[in-house]
Scaffold this motif. Structure first.
Motif, PDB file in Angstrom:
ATOM      1  N   LYS A 338       0.834  -1.207   0.000  1.00 24.60           N
ATOM      2  CA  LYS A 338       0.000   0.000   0.000  1.00 24.60           C
ATOM      3  C   LYS A 338       0.872   1.262   0.000  1.00 24.60           C
ATOM      4  CE  LYS A 338      -3.769   2.128   2.586  1.00 24.60           C
ATOM      5  NZ  LYS A 338      -4.590   2.054   3.830  1.00 24.60           N
ATOM      6  N   LYS A 342       1.315   4.238  -2.997  1.00 24.00           N
ATOM      7  CA  LYS A 342       1.222   5.672  -2.703  1.00 24.00           C
ATOM      8  C   LYS A 342       2.442   6.422  -3.238  1.00 24.00           C
ATOM      9  CE  LYS A 342       0.287   8.808   1.141  1.00 24.00           C
ATOM     10  NZ  LYS A 342       0.084   8.901   2.603  1.00 24.00           N
ATOM     11  N   TYR A 345       2.266   6.685  -7.020  1.00 24.38           N
ATOM     12  CA  TYR A 345       1.303   7.736  -7.399  1.00 24.38           C
ATOM     13  C   TYR A 345       1.936   9.123  -7.285  1.00 24.38           C
ATOM     14  CZ  TYR A 345      -2.856  10.685  -7.093  1.00 24.38           C
ATOM     15  OH  TYR A 345      -3.785  11.666  -7.284  1.00 24.38           O
ATOM     16  N   GLN A 346       2.712   9.371  -6.233  1.00 24.32           N
ATOM     17  CA  GLN A 346       3.361  10.676  -6.054  1.00 24.32           C
ATOM     18  C   GLN A 346       4.421  10.924  -7.124  1.00 24.32           C
ATOM     19  OE1 GLN A 346       4.783  10.864  -2.029  1.00 24.32           O
ATOM     20  NE2 GLN A 346       2.735  10.859  -1.135  1.00 24.32           N
ATOM     21  N   ASN A 397       0.633  14.333  -3.265  1.00 29.31           N
ATOM     22  CA  ASN A 397      -0.457  13.371  -3.083  1.00 29.31           C
ATOM     23  C   ASN A 397      -1.792  13.941  -3.550  1.00 29.31           C
ATOM     24  OD1 ASN A 397      -1.336  10.845  -2.370  1.00 29.31           O
ATOM     25  ND2 ASN A 397      -1.601  11.329  -0.210  1.00 29.31           N
TER      26      ASN A 397
END
Length: 585
Positions: A338, A342, A345-346, A397
Motif C-alpha cells: 500500500k 502511494k 502515485y506521487q 499526493n
C-alpha cells in the motif's frame, strides 16, 4: 369617588327621539347588563383588569378569566379557579388546586370494596373438571411402533464410491513452498508492467501481429483519413502513417485474440497512441470490452493471508481493515504494498508536473545541466522570490493539475540537486576564494583554522560556517581524493556544498541527521576516524538521491517511459559498483 362620577348610559333607546337615559348605580340596582368604563381618576391596577363587574359584586371582584391584582396572594394566583359570589373563602370545586391553608379531610372520595358474607358463593362460578385416576382419552395419538427388522420402501442411501474416486470439480488449496511463496501464478493483465513479462514481450507480439494471416480477414484495407483515402498495410507495424487501429477488422481481431489477450493500454503502447483513442474507436465500431479485472483466488486460513500484489503469505496483522456494507473486511494488499502504491502515485504526479509546467516550455529538464525525467528524484523546484512561496513543502499526493497551478503562481524553475545547491549556499560562493586558497595538513587543529578565518573575514556571524566548510574540504581531499566516488564528476574544489556523506551498507549511527552535522564541531583528526568507523563516503547530491529513493529504484518501470529503462538500469549498476570497490587509503 362621588356618585356622579360612576355614571353610565343604558342600552335602551327611544326610536323617535333617540333619548339616552342616565342611570345611577346607587339608585337603581335592578339592571345587570352594564358596560364598565374606567375613569381617569381610577387606579392603574383597576384599569388593567379588563373585566365587567356586576352590581352585586364587591370591590374585590371575582369573575371568570379575571386578571389577579397585586394585592392577592401568590397561592390564589396559582389556583386558576372561577369563584362565585355565594362561595366561602375556602373554595372547594372540581379541578381545584387546594391551598396550603385548607384543612385536610381524610376519606372524602375513598371507595371501599363491598363487604361479603363468609359463606358467599357466586352464581356463575366456573369449575374445573375432575377426572378419574384411571381416565384415558378416546382420541389419543400414539407413536407408531416399528418392527425390529423393518426397512422403509423409499429409503435413500448414499452412493457407494470406490476408494480411488476423485471428483472432477474438486477445489484444491495452493501448495506452499518453503520460502512462503505460492506455487501457482495468477495470469492477470491489469497494467503496463505486464508487457515487460516474458510471455508478453511487445516486440514479440508486434512480430506475431505482422505475420498473422490477414488475407482471410478482409481484402479492403482502404480508409478515409483527413478527407483522404489511405492504403493500410497490416504486414507492417502501426504508426501515424499506417493507422491500423482505425480499421474495424484489424482492431477487432487484435483486441479479441485470446493468445495475445491485450488490454487497451497495451494495444495503445504497441500502436504508439494513448489508450483513450483505442477506447473511442472501439466504441465507434461497437467492439465490446473484455472483463479487465479477475477475481483472484488468494490463500487465507484465518491467521495468514496472501497479498494480491506481491503474492507473499503474511500474517493478518500486516493487513489494514476497511468497512464494506457495515462489515469489517481485510484489504487484499498488505501495508508495505500500500505504501509502495502511494509512492508510485506521487512520482507519477511529479513527472506530469515537470513535463507540463508553463505549457511544456521547460521541456522537463534541468535549466542548467539538462538532466531529464529519467532521473526524476533528482529534479527540484527553485523559487526565485521566496516571498511568493506558499508552502514549505510540496504535497504530490493531490491532483497534479492543482500542483502545477500553485507552482506557476510561485514562479519556480526546474533544477537538479547539484545545480540547486549552488543557488542555495550563498556563504560558500561569497567566501569561495578564502576557503579554496589554503590547504591544511593532516594534523591541523581547530585553532589554526579559526585564526586563519578571522584574519580574512570581517563578519563574525559567518565564522563557524566557513570553518566547517574548510574542514569538510580537507577531509574529502585527504581521505577520498576530493571527488564524488559514485560518478566522479563533482569535485570539492568546484561544488563543495553538493557533496554528501553516504553510509555504505545502511549503517547510520546518527539517525535523523547527516554524519557531518553530528561531527562538524569536533577536532579534525577525530572527524576522520569517525568517518572511517561508520564506513562513510562522499557522493554528490544527484547520486545520493537516486540511491536513497528505494521506491523509484524498484518500480521505475511503472513511472518512466520504457525508452529510459535501460539507461536507468545501467546508471544504478555503475553507481553500486563504484561504491563497493572503494577502499580507504
Amino acid at each position: 369617588m362621588t356618585e356622579d362620577e360612576f355614571s353610565f348610559y343604558s342600552n335602551d333607546k327611544d326610536i323617535k327621539g333617540e333619548k339616552k337615559n342616565k342611570i345611577n348605580i346607587y339608585q337603581d340596582k335592578s339592571k345587570e347588563d352594564i358596560k364598565f368604563i374606567p375613569s381617569l381618576e381610577m387606579p392603574k391596577e383597576v384599569k388593567k383588569r379588563n373585566f365587567t363587574p356586576t352590581l352585586e359584586m364587591s370591590k374585590k371582584v371575582k369573575k371568570r378569566n379575571f386578571t389577579p391584582s397585586l394585592e392577592m396572594s401568590k397561592e390564589v394566583k396559582q389556583r386558576n379557579f372561577t369563584p362565585s359570589l355565594e362561595m366561602p373563602k375556602e373554595v372547594k370545586k372540581r379541578n381545584f388546586t387546594p391551598s396550603l391553608e385548607m384543612p385536610k379531610k381524610k376519606g372524602i372520595n375513598k371507595i371501599e370494596p363491598p363487604k361479603l358474607k363468609p359463606n358467599y358463593t357466586p352464581k356463575n362460578k366456573i369449575e374445573q373438571p375432575h377426572f378419574k385416576p384411571n381416565y384415558k382419552p378416546q382420541n389419543k395419538i400414539q407413536p407408531h411402533k416399528f418392527k425390529p427388522n423393518y426397512t422403509p420402501i423409499n429409503k435413500i442411501e448414499p452412493p457407494k464410491l470406490s476408494p480411488n474416486y476423485q471428483p472432477k470439480n474438486k477445489i484444491q488449496l495452493p501448495v506452499l513452498r518453503a520460502n512462503n511463496t505460492p506455487k501457482h501464478k495468477i495470469n492477470i493483465i491489469n497494467s503496463i508492467q505486464d508487457i515487460k513479462d516474458e510471455k508478453l514481450n511487445p516486440n514479440q507480439i508486434k512480430g506475431e501481429i505482422r505475420n498473422f494471416d490477414w488475407k482471410n480477414v478482409s481484402n479492403n484495407w482502404v480508409i478515409k483519413y483527413n478527407n483522404k483515402e489511405i492504403q493500410l498495410d497490416p504486414t507492417k507495424d502501426p504508426s501515424k502513417e499506417n493507422p491500423l487501429y482505425r480499421h474495424k477488422d484489424w482492431l477487432s481481431t487484435v483486441y479479441n485474440n485470446e493468445t495475445w489477450n491485450l488490454t487497451d493500454t497495451q494495444l495503445a503502447k504497441i500502436s504508439g497512441i494513448s489508450h483513450q483513442t483505442i477506447c473511442r474507436w472501439r466504441r465507434k465500431y461497437c467492439i465490446l470490452t473484455k472483463p479487465r479485472y479477475y477475481k483472484q483466488s488468494l490463500y487465507f486460513d484465518g491467521k495468514n493471508k496472501e497479498c494480491g500484489k506481491c503474492h507473499q503469505i503474511k500474517p493478518i496483522t500486516e493487513y489494514a481493515e476497511r468497512v464494506m456494507r457495515e462489515k469489517r473486511i481485510l484489504r487484499s494488499i498488505c501495508n508495505s504494498c500500500k505504501v509502495e502504491n502511494k509512492q508510485i502515485y506521487q512520482f507519477n504526479n511529479k513527472r506530469k508536473v515537470v513535463q507540463n509546467i508553463y505549457n511544456r516550455k521547460l521541456k522537463g529538464k534541468c535549466q542548467e545541466c539538462s538532466i531529464g525525467v529519467e532521473y526524476l528524484p533528482v529534479l527540484e523546484f527553485h523559487h526565485f522570490n521566496t516571498e511568493l512561496k506558499i508552502k514549505k513543502r510540496i504535497n504530490f499526493n493531490r491532483n497534479w493539475k492543482k500542483i502545477k497551478q500553485q507552482l506557476e503562481k510561485e514562479k519556480v524553475t526546474i533544477l537538479c540537486g547539484n545545480c540547486h545547491s549552488k543557488d542555495v549556499s550563498k556563504i560558500y560562493y561569497k567566501y569561495k576564494e578564502i576557503i579554496q586558497r589554503k590547504s591544511f595538513g593532516p594534523y591541523t587543529t581547530n585553532k589554526e583554522i579559526k585564526t586563519y578565518v578571522k584574519s580574512h573575514i570581517s563578519n563574525p556571524n559567518h565564522y563557524n560556517r566557513v570553518v566547517q566548510l574548510i574542514k569538510k574540504k580537507e577531509v574529502i581531499n585527504q581521505l577520498y581524493g576530493g571527488k564524488c566516488i559514485a560518478c566522479g564528476k563533482i569535485t570539492a574544489n568546484e561544488n563543495l556544498p553538493a557533496l554528501h556523506f553516504h553510509h555504505r551498507g545502511g549503517n547510520n549511527l546518527h539517525p535523523g541527521s547527516e554524519t557531518f552535522n553530528a561531527i562538524k564541531n569536533k577536532e579534525f583528526s577525530l572527524m576522520k576516524k569517525q568517518l572511517e568507523e561508520e564506513n562513510c563516503i562522499p557522493i554528490c547530491g544527484n547520486c545520493h538521491k537516486m540511491e536513497r529513493t528505494f521506491h523509484f529504484k524498484n518500480h521505475y518501470e511503472e513511472i518512466v517511459n520504457p525508452k529510459y529503462w535501460n539507461q536507468i538500469k545501467e546508471f544504478y549498476e555503475a553507481i553500486e559498483d563504484n561504491i563497493k570497490k572503494f577502499k580507504f587509503k
